[in-house]
Scaffold this active site. Sequence first.
Site: not given
Length: 304
Positions: A10, A15, A237
């Site tokens: 997302d 990310d 992440d």
Amino acid sequence: MPQKVIMDVDTGSDDAVAMLMAGHHPDIDLVAILPVHGNAPLSVTTDNTLRLLSQGQLSHVPVYIGASEPLIGPILAGEGDQVVRMPFPESEIQPQEQHAVNFLVDYYMSEKGQDTIYMPIGPLTNLALALRIQPALAKRIPRILTMGGAYLEGNTTPSAEFNILADPEAAHIVYSAGIPITMIGLEVTDKAIITKADIDPIRAIGTPWADAAAEIIDIIVDIHMQRYGKPGGIVYDACTVAALIDPSVVRTQPMHIDVELDGKYTRGRTVADTRGRKDMPVNVDVGTDIDRELFLKILYQSLK
């Protein structure tokens, strides 16, 4: 042989760093990327993903667009100035025509999926929908390595971490499906702080993807220092990719995890039976700690 991975993202700044790490590390074969709602509306997470892939010289990785909203209720993502956008030029990459959910079903039900790890680092809507369409997927996905959850304290509410709260019903479906799961939650990520000084070795690498990562991490560090008073930034992440590259970087403990759906103050909480009080079957390897220095070493190695 490199480990095949599908990333569900997302995008989002953290990310982006995770994709750059996975896309350029020689031990990982990045099979596909699946944008989903989460940090921003789907149109933004998709655009951010495509811009990042172009800037990071990963245009060869196919992109399958996923779910635009959670199974129940509105998306958590904000609008306007609160939305993170990639500081890179518009991309000419075209996403695949097939929807991400259909791709997951087709891929994992084929021979190709037998040894491919699924790495969702956003809300779990795509996989939950795929499991509802084809329950046999639970026997086909060899392992899930996910960023999400917390067994102590949340970051969006006192109880809930963002990725789980963004679609608790989807998380419940995935966590109860019987697929082996390693959960990299806030207890891990919050200990992997990156300081301004830690960015200098990334800039010194000199690859286009390292330059892109340094620019993104610099923004993350500024936000976390100025807005939250932290000594550095948390690139959540990236910890998940590091744990795939070298599992020894993260300490885990097997636990039984349930996802709270109904609590007035606790919706979205990953409820962990940390001491085995209820004698429930273990369903998740839960991250409890991280070796920060090893994490930084893996980050640098990935971006070379």
